[in-house]
Scaffold this active site. Structure first.
Site, PDB file in Angstrom:
ATOM      1  N   ILE A  15      59.703 -38.664  37.370  1.00  0.00           N
ATOM      2  CA  ILE A  15      59.049 -37.516  36.731  1.00  0.00           C
ATOM      3  C   ILE A  15      58.782 -37.796  35.247  1.00  0.00           C
ATOM      4  O   ILE A  15      57.737 -37.431  34.708  1.00  0.00           O
ATOM      5  CB  ILE A  15      59.955 -36.263  36.883  1.00  0.00           C
ATOM      6  CG1 ILE A  15      60.170 -35.942  38.367  1.00  0.00           C
ATOM      7  CG2 ILE A  15      59.360 -35.066  36.151  1.00  0.00           C
ATOM      8  CD1 ILE A  15      61.304 -34.960  38.648  1.00  0.00           C
ATOM      9  N   TYR A 166      77.209 -32.971  40.063  1.00  0.00           N
ATOM     10  CA  TYR A 166      75.795 -32.811  39.700  1.00  0.00           C
ATOM     11  C   TYR A 166      75.470 -31.327  39.457  1.00  0.00           C
ATOM     12  O   TYR A 166      74.859 -30.962  38.445  1.00  0.00           O
ATOM     13  CB  TYR A 166      74.906 -33.386  40.804  1.00  0.00           C
ATOM     14  CG  TYR A 166      73.434 -33.334  40.463  1.00  0.00           C
ATOM     15  CD1 TYR A 166      72.884 -34.220  39.542  1.00  0.00           C
ATOM     16  CD2 TYR A 166      72.595 -32.371  41.039  1.00  0.00           C
ATOM     17  CE1 TYR A 166      71.535 -34.162  39.206  1.00  0.00           C
ATOM     18  CE2 TYR A 166      71.249 -32.305  40.710  1.00  0.00           C
ATOM     19  CZ  TYR A 166      70.730 -33.203  39.795  1.00  0.00           C
ATOM     20  OH  TYR A 166      69.397 -33.132  39.456  1.00  0.00           O
ATOM     21  N   LYS A 170      74.435 -29.505  35.741  1.00  0.00           N
ATOM     22  CA  LYS A 170      73.169 -28.800  35.502  1.00  0.00           C
ATOM     23  C   LYS A 170      73.429 -27.319  35.174  1.00  0.00           C
ATOM     24  O   LYS A 170      72.718 -26.730  34.360  1.00  0.00           O
ATOM     25  CB  LYS A 170      72.238 -28.938  36.712  1.00  0.00           C
ATOM     26  CG  LYS A 170      71.785 -30.383  36.979  1.00  0.00           C
ATOM     27  CD  LYS A 170      70.830 -30.923  35.916  1.00  0.00           C
ATOM     28  CE  LYS A 170      70.281 -32.295  36.273  1.00  0.00           C
ATOM     29  NZ  LYS A 170      69.337 -32.833  35.287  1.00  0.00           N
ATOM     30  N   THR A 204      61.349 -39.409  44.167  1.00  0.00           N
ATOM     31  CA  THR A 204      61.461 -40.401  43.090  1.00  0.00           C
ATOM     32  C   THR A 204      62.635 -41.318  43.468  1.00  0.00           C
ATOM     33  O   THR A 204      63.128 -41.268  44.584  1.00  0.00           O
ATOM     34  CB  THR A 204      61.787 -39.707  41.740  1.00  0.00           C
ATOM     35  OG1 THR A 204      63.051 -39.042  41.874  1.00  0.00           O
ATOM     36  CG2 THR A 204      60.726 -38.701  41.346  1.00  0.00           C
TER      37      THR A 204
HETATM   38  N1  LIG Z   1      63.748 -35.806  41.981  1.00  0.00           N
HETATM   39  C1  LIG Z   1      64.215 -34.594  42.266  1.00  0.00           C
HETATM   40  O1  LIG Z   1      64.055 -34.081  43.387  1.00  0.00           O
HETATM   41  C2  LIG Z   1      64.934 -33.803  41.218  1.00  0.00           C
HETATM   42  C3  LIG Z   1      65.365 -32.500  41.548  1.00  0.00           C
HETATM   43  C4  LIG Z   1      66.002 -31.741  40.584  1.00  0.00           C
HETATM   44  C5  LIG Z   1      66.196 -32.253  39.319  1.00  0.00           C
HETATM   45  N2  LIG Z   1      65.786 -33.516  39.015  1.00  0.00           N
HETATM   46  C6  LIG Z   1      66.025 -33.994  37.652  1.00  0.00           C
HETATM   47  O2  LIG Z   1      64.823 -34.544  37.130  1.00  0.00           O
HETATM   48  C7  LIG Z   1      65.136 -35.537  36.160  1.00  0.00           C
HETATM   49  C8  LIG Z   1      64.321 -36.790  36.413  1.00  0.00           C
HETATM   50  O3  LIG Z   1      64.695 -37.329  37.651  1.00  0.00           O
HETATM   51  P1  LIG Z   1      63.733 -38.240  38.556  1.00  0.00           P
HETATM   52  O4  LIG Z   1      63.618 -37.549  39.862  1.00  0.00           O
HETATM   53  O5  LIG Z   1      62.512 -38.625  37.838  1.00  0.00           O
HETATM   54  O6  LIG Z   1      64.713 -39.501  38.761  1.00  0.00           O
HETATM   55  P2  LIG Z   1      64.457 -41.085  38.658  1.00  0.00           P
HETATM   56  O7  LIG Z   1      63.201 -41.479  39.334  1.00  0.00           O
HETATM   57  O8  LIG Z   1      65.734 -41.682  39.137  1.00  0.00           O
HETATM   58  O9  LIG Z   1      64.285 -41.344  37.095  1.00  0.00           O
HETATM   59  C9  LIG Z   1      65.376 -41.166  36.226  1.00  0.00           C
HETATM   60  C10 LIG Z   1      65.068 -41.703  34.851  1.00  0.00           C
HETATM   61  O10 LIG Z   1      66.281 -41.589  34.058  1.00  0.00           O
HETATM   62  C11 LIG Z   1      66.639 -42.879  33.583  1.00  0.00           C
HETATM   63  N3  LIG Z   1      68.102 -43.057  33.517  1.00  0.00           N
HETATM   64  C12 LIG Z   1      68.988 -42.942  34.531  1.00  0.00           C
HETATM   65  N4  LIG Z   1      70.227 -43.252  34.098  1.00  0.00           N
HETATM   66  C13 LIG Z   1      70.120 -43.579  32.788  1.00  0.00           C
HETATM   67  C14 LIG Z   1      71.024 -44.008  31.798  1.00  0.00           C
HETATM   68  N5  LIG Z   1      72.323 -44.189  32.055  1.00  0.00           N
HETATM   69  N6  LIG Z   1      70.573 -44.254  30.556  1.00  0.00           N
HETATM   70  C15 LIG Z   1      69.258 -44.115  30.271  1.00  0.00           C
HETATM   71  N7  LIG Z   1      68.342 -43.716  31.171  1.00  0.00           N
HETATM   72  C16 LIG Z   1      68.764 -43.457  32.420  1.00  0.00           C
HETATM   73  C17 LIG Z   1      66.018 -43.855  34.572  1.00  0.00           C
HETATM   74  O11 LIG Z   1      65.898 -45.138  33.943  1.00  0.00           O
HETATM   75  P3  LIG Z   1      65.526 -46.476  34.790  1.00  0.00           P
HETATM   76  O12 LIG Z   1      64.014 -46.458  34.881  1.00  0.00           O
HETATM   77  O13 LIG Z   1      66.043 -47.573  33.922  1.00  0.00           O
HETATM   78  O14 LIG Z   1      66.197 -46.363  36.108  1.00  0.00           O
HETATM   79  C18 LIG Z   1      64.690 -43.177  34.862  1.00  0.00           C
HETATM   80  O15 LIG Z   1      63.757 -43.432  33.828  1.00  0.00           O
HETATM   81  C19 LIG Z   1      66.664 -35.724  36.222  1.00  0.00           C
HETATM   82  O16 LIG Z   1      67.270 -35.000  35.167  1.00  0.00           O
HETATM   83  C20 LIG Z   1      67.049 -35.104  37.547  1.00  0.00           C
HETATM   84  O17 LIG Z   1      68.370 -34.608  37.539  1.00  0.00           O
HETATM   85  C21 LIG Z   1      65.157 -34.298  39.938  1.00  0.00           C
END
Ligand SMILES: NC(=O)c1ccc[n+]([C@@H]2O[C@H](COP(=O)([O-])OP(=O)(O)OC[C@H]3O[C@@H](n4cnc5c(N)ncnc54)[C@H](OP(=O)(O)O)[C@@H]3O)[C@@H](O)[C@H]2O)c1
Length: 288
Positions: A15, A166, A170, A204
């Site tokens: 995202i 988790y 949040k 993602t």
């Molecule tokens: N996807 C869903 O369904 C969903 C639902 C509810 C909430 N969310 C929230 O949306 C947000 C984005 O999630 P996403 O779905 O886009 O997940 P994602 O595809 O796993 O992307 C996560 C991002 O955070 C970075 N990251 C993870 N651990 C890190 C660390 N220790 N230090 C620095 N950067 C770090 C990752 O870096 P790398 O590129 O190096 O891996 C990546 O850029 C999160 O806060 C998640 O909790 C997602």
């Protein structure tokens, strides 16, 4: 819209990457946060090529390390004299076994709650230099699923489960956002607002790499087929970063459709919100 300087964490994938690309397309100065130099550099070049915006740069920090966050903040302060928008997007769902960071903190709480808190607190002076600054925190509908908070077990030493960690991380982020909104007002800082949004269920890398146990691993894999595209998860962050409609609004919870929603307040009280705030202040004092 006036062009802004925007920092987005976790902008190297999912995202965050879509959000960063869309905002770069609108002509803003983008600061891509990543934890891996080569991935961050590649994403930066890709965004520049895709959008034609040359004002796209990256900063690095492992957000599981409070010292690394502090170093990144110092780096930002040498490179930029103001910040208009901070999007605390990075977050993760960890393993079935409780793990701790080098600082001794439970990983989920450290990444999803401590990192945004530290960034917000440490960047307030840079945000104060903006005529109108916005902080956007990434929530989750799972804030409803952490169970009853235990303030004597904040680090989940006694009751760790990945979904509990988790969900609570949040939920506390929602409370912390509200609290910060009123703190800013109380301190007469009227040029910074802070809100949050959840992205919905989005396909993602989220939760794909961790080992949550056979059954939950399988659910996460199967669910990918029914989830929204990352573009849908970025709608609300982009809205909160750019829309005139939210100018001056602070402390709100927005849905993935960019509408004000009520979070689950089952465990919320003024005292509980204050407890979380005090805990964060006390625990992270050494890094502020
Ligand atoms: N996807 C869903 O369904 C969903 C639902 C509810 C909430 N969310 C929230 O949306 C947000 C984005 O999630 P996403 O779905 O886009 O997940 P994602 O595809 O796993 O992307 C996560 C991002 O955070 C970075 N990251 C993870 N651990 C890190 C660390 N220790 N230090 C620095 N950067 C770090 C990752 O870096 P790398 O590129 O190096 O891996 C990546 O850029 C999160 O806060 C998640 O909790 C997602």
């Amino acid at each position: 819209m006036e062009k802004k300087i925007i920092l987005i964490t976790g902008a190297t994938d999912g995202i965050g990457k879509i959000t960063a690309t869309t905002l770069a397309k609108q002509g803003h100065t983008m600061i891509i946060h990543g934890r891996n130099r080569s991935k961050a550099a590649t994403v930066c070049e890709q965004i520049k090529a895709d959008t034609g915006n040359k004002n796209v740069n990256y900063v690095l920090a492992d957000l599981l390390s409070m010292a690394d966050i502090k170093r990144m903040v110092a780096d930002l302060k040498t490179k930029y004299d103001r910040l208009d928008i901070l999007i605390n997007n990075a977050g993760a769902f960890f393993n079935k076994q409780r793990e701790i960071t080098r600082d001794g903190f439970e990983k989920t709480i450290a990444l999803n709650l401590f990192a945004p808190f530290l960034l917000m607190q440490s960047l307030v002076d840079l945000l104060s230099k903006s005529t109108s600054a916005r902080i956007i925190n990434m929530y989750s509908a799972m804030h409803k699923r952490g169970g009853k908070p235990d303030f004597n077990d904040f680090q989940l030493e006694k009751s760790y489960k990945p979904d509990r960690a988790y969900g609570l991380s949040k939920l506390y982020l929602v409370w912390m956002t509200r609290h910060l909104a009123s703190e800013l007002k109380r301190n007469g800082i009227n040029n910074i607002t802070v809100n949050g949004t959840h992205p919905g269920a989005v396909a993602t890398n989220f939760g794909q790499d961790s080992d949550k146990g056979f059954f939950i691993n399988m659910i996460f894999k199967i669910a990918l087929n029914f989830m929204d595209k990352p573009e849908a998860g970025a709608v609300s962050s982009i809205y909160l970063a750019t829309s005139q409609e939210v100018e001056g609004i602070s402390g709100q919870f927005y849905s993935n459709k960019a509408e004000v929603e009520k979070p689950d307040d089952k465990y919320w009280s003024v005292e509980n919100e204050q407890r979380v705030w005090n805990y964060l202040q006390k625990t992270l004092k050494a890094y502020l």
